[in-house]
Design a protein around this motif. Structure first.
Motif, short mmCIF file in Angstrom:
data_model
loop_
_atom_site.label_atom_id
_atom_site.label_comp_id
_atom_site.label_asym_id
_atom_site.label_seq_id
_atom_site.Cartn_x
_atom_site.Cartn_y
_atom_site.Cartn_z
N LYS A 108 0.81 -1.21 0.00
CA LYS A 108 0.00 0.00 0.00
C LYS A 108 0.85 1.27 0.00
O LYS A 108 0.49 2.27 -0.63
CB LYS A 108 -0.91 -0.01 1.23
CG LYS A 108 -2.06 0.95 1.17
CD LYS A 108 -3.03 0.66 2.30
CE LYS A 108 -4.09 1.72 2.37
NZ LYS A 108 -4.86 1.63 3.61
N LEU A 109 1.99 1.24 0.71
CA LEU A 109 2.86 2.42 0.71
C LEU A 109 3.18 2.82 -0.72
O LEU A 109 3.38 1.95 -1.56
CB LEU A 109 4.17 2.15 1.47
CG LEU A 109 4.12 2.16 3.00
CD1 LEU A 109 5.53 1.93 3.56
CD2 LEU A 109 3.56 3.45 3.56
N PRO A 110 3.24 4.11 -1.04
CA PRO A 110 3.27 5.29 -0.18
C PRO A 110 1.91 5.80 0.29
O PRO A 110 1.86 6.94 0.79
CB PRO A 110 3.95 6.33 -1.07
CG PRO A 110 3.57 5.95 -2.45
CD PRO A 110 3.50 4.45 -2.44
N GLY A 151 -4.54 4.56 7.39
CA GLY A 151 -4.71 3.49 8.39
C GLY A 151 -3.43 3.13 9.13
O GLY A 151 -3.42 2.24 9.98
N MET A 152 -2.34 3.80 8.80
CA MET A 152 -1.07 3.50 9.49
C MET A 152 -0.67 4.70 10.35
O MET A 152 -1.03 5.83 10.06
CB MET A 152 0.07 3.28 8.48
CG MET A 152 -0.20 2.22 7.44
SD MET A 152 1.21 2.08 6.30
CE MET A 152 0.39 1.36 4.86
N LYS A 153 0.11 4.43 11.38
CA LYS A 153 0.78 5.52 12.08
C LYS A 153 1.82 6.04 11.10
O LYS A 153 2.68 5.27 10.65
CB LYS A 153 1.47 5.00 13.34
CG LYS A 153 0.53 4.50 14.40
CD LYS A 153 1.30 4.06 15.63
CE LYS A 153 0.30 3.53 16.66
NZ LYS A 153 0.72 3.76 18.02
N VAL A 156 5.74 7.42 2.75
CA VAL A 156 5.63 8.85 2.84
C VAL A 156 5.32 9.26 4.27
O VAL A 156 4.17 9.39 4.65
CB VAL A 156 4.46 9.28 1.94
CG1 VAL A 156 3.95 10.70 2.17
CG2 VAL A 156 4.80 9.08 0.48
N ALA A 157 6.33 9.38 5.11
CA ALA A 157 6.10 9.80 6.49
C ALA A 157 5.87 11.31 6.54
O ALA A 157 6.40 12.05 5.72
CB ALA A 157 7.32 9.44 7.33
N THR A 158 5.05 11.72 7.50
CA THR A 158 4.84 13.15 7.76
C THR A 158 5.79 13.55 8.88
O THR A 158 5.83 12.88 9.92
CB THR A 158 3.39 13.40 8.21
OG1 THR A 158 2.52 12.90 7.20
CG2 THR A 158 3.14 14.88 8.41
N ASN A 198 10.48 -4.21 2.95
CA ASN A 198 10.09 -2.94 2.34
C ASN A 198 11.12 -2.45 1.32
O ASN A 198 11.09 -1.30 0.91
CB ASN A 198 9.90 -1.88 3.43
CG ASN A 198 8.51 -1.92 4.06
OD1 ASN A 198 7.55 -1.44 3.48
ND2 ASN A 198 8.39 -2.55 5.23
N MET A 199 12.03 -3.33 0.95
CA MET A 199 13.15 -2.94 0.09
C MET A 199 13.35 -3.95 -1.04
O MET A 199 12.86 -5.06 -0.96
CB MET A 199 14.40 -2.88 0.98
CG MET A 199 15.62 -2.27 0.37
SD MET A 199 17.02 -2.40 1.52
CE MET A 199 17.85 -3.81 0.81
N SER A 200 14.09 -3.54 -2.05
CA SER A 200 14.50 -4.46 -3.11
C SER A 200 15.15 -5.69 -2.48
O SER A 200 15.89 -5.55 -1.51
CB SER A 200 15.53 -3.76 -4.02
OG SER A 200 16.04 -4.65 -4.96
N PRO A 201 14.91 -6.91 -2.98
CA PRO A 201 14.23 -7.23 -4.23
C PRO A 201 12.71 -7.35 -4.12
O PRO A 201 12.08 -7.77 -5.09
CB PRO A 201 14.85 -8.58 -4.60
CG PRO A 201 15.15 -9.23 -3.29
CD PRO A 201 15.52 -8.11 -2.37
N HIS A 202 12.12 -7.00 -2.98
CA HIS A 202 10.67 -7.10 -2.85
C HIS A 202 9.98 -5.91 -3.53
O HIS A 202 10.50 -4.80 -3.51
CB HIS A 202 10.27 -7.14 -1.38
CG HIS A 202 10.85 -8.32 -0.65
ND1 HIS A 202 12.03 -8.25 0.07
CD2 HIS A 202 10.43 -9.60 -0.57
CE1 HIS A 202 12.31 -9.44 0.57
NE2 HIS A 202 11.36 -10.28 0.20
N ALA A 203 8.81 -6.16 -4.09
CA ALA A 203 8.02 -5.07 -4.67
C ALA A 203 7.51 -4.24 -3.51
O ALA A 203 6.71 -4.71 -2.71
CB ALA A 203 6.86 -5.65 -5.48
N SER A 204 8.02 -3.05 -3.39
CA SER A 204 7.71 -2.21 -2.23
C SER A 204 8.19 -0.80 -2.52
O SER A 204 8.81 -0.55 -3.54
CB SER A 204 8.44 -2.75 -1.00
OG SER A 204 9.83 -2.74 -1.25
N VAL A 205 7.93 0.08 -1.56
CA VAL A 205 8.31 1.49 -1.74
C VAL A 205 9.84 1.63 -1.88
O VAL A 205 10.34 2.57 -2.49
CB VAL A 205 7.74 2.34 -0.57
CG1 VAL A 205 8.52 2.11 0.72
CG2 VAL A 205 7.73 3.81 -0.91
N GLY A 206 10.57 0.62 -1.37
CA GLY A 206 12.03 0.67 -1.45
C GLY A 206 12.61 -0.15 -2.59
O GLY A 206 13.80 -0.42 -2.63
#
Ligand SMILES: *Cc1c(COP(=O)(O)O)cnc(C)c1O
Length: 283
Positions: free
Chosen positions: A101-103, A107-109, A130-132, A241-249
């Protein structure tokens, strides 16, 4: 590959590049640091070898854990990617739906607290996740009261940034105490803090949940590397949350050559005479 800096690079020559005398430091815009012979060798050897990448990541992490005193570790694509992955890990954790779901952080902190004097250009890397960013440290109350008051139900973590020009009236240990009391994580940005070698273990010992360092500065690994160390569940979240996984990273990829090389750099870094190393920098 050659360690000899007098011969230069045939490839750079072909591109018509003029060599510069680096009188600044291990800055990215001048090409970072110089990889020692054993680091170059580790990189070359790895490039001819295939391995299971997930296995490599895990084993490399175990070695980083050993050197940092943390539960776990991970090679990341520079400290910048370390910041991005820290933020992603704190918000999405290891939850596969959240990771995909990121970015979108619904529903997340998704708030990171950052001290007013810790604001830095690289904070954009947290926001990539995308942290605030929520600044704290500007009121009449004591810093302890301000930090406590700043933590709310959206707070994912408190960022603590180390840099030569930065200071905070609260030590990392004090921030950790306050944050953990409220079940909030503490993530440390320490890109340029190696050397001193003590810092490898220091922030972890002070209670930080995740710490990131550059691999291509004083560590003298490849410019594109960094290391992340910390709590096992959070490092696992970081890995997912990082390569090689499909994720924001996914875009923050590290290659097997880079992993091998930064580990060789780390091994060297903990064994060398740092006074002698400084002497070579001065030269
Ligand atoms: C160098 C630096 C970074 C970025 O590190 P990379 O490893 O180049 O991604 C982040 N923060 C600070 C304070 C730095 O000095």
């Amino acid at each position: 590959m050659s360690l000899d800096s007098t011969t230069g690079s045939a490839q750079f020559d072909e591109l018509g590049l003029k060599r510069v005398v680096n009188g600044r430091s291990w800055v990215t815009i001048l090409g970072g640091s110089r990889m020692p012979a054993e680091v170059q060798q580790a990189m070359a050897d790895a490039s001819n070898t295939f391995i299971d990448f997930h296995e490599l990541n895990k084993r490399a992490g175990e070695m980083i854990a050993q050197y940092t005193g943390a539960e776990a570790g991970l090679v990341v694509a520079g400290a910048s990617a370390g910041l991005l992955i820290q933020a992603a890990a704190c918000m999405a954790g290891s939850d596969p739906d959240r990771i995909l779901k990121l970015p979108d952080t619904t529903g997340m902190k998704d708030e990171l607290l950052i001290f007013e004097n810790h604001r830095f250009g690289f904070e954009i890397c947290y926001r990539t996740a995308v942290a605030t960013l929520k600044e704290w440290g500007k009121g009449e109350e004591t810093l302890v009261e301000q930090l406590i008051a700043s933590i709310d139900e959206k707070t994912a973590a408190v960022s603590y940034v180390f840099g030569p020009w930065m200071s905070c009236g609260l030590s990392l240990r004090e921030v950790v105490e306050i944050a953990h009391e409220k079940n909030v994580l503490v993530i440390v940005a320490a890109a340029a803090m190696l050397p001193s070698a003590d810092n490898l273990t220091h922030y972890i010992a002070e209670g930080a949940d995740l710490v990131t360092f550059s691999g291509g500065k004083g560590l003298r690994g490849p410019q594109s590397t960094g290391i992340l160390a910390g709590r096992a569940d959070l490092v696992e979240a970081a890995r997912l949350n990082m390569s090689p996984h499909a994720s924001v990273g996914r875009g923050s990829k590290v290659a097997k050559e880079e992993i091998a090389a930064v580990l060789a750099a780390l091994k060297r870094f903990v064994s060398i005479d740092h006074e002698a190393e400084w002497a070579t920098w001065r030269t």
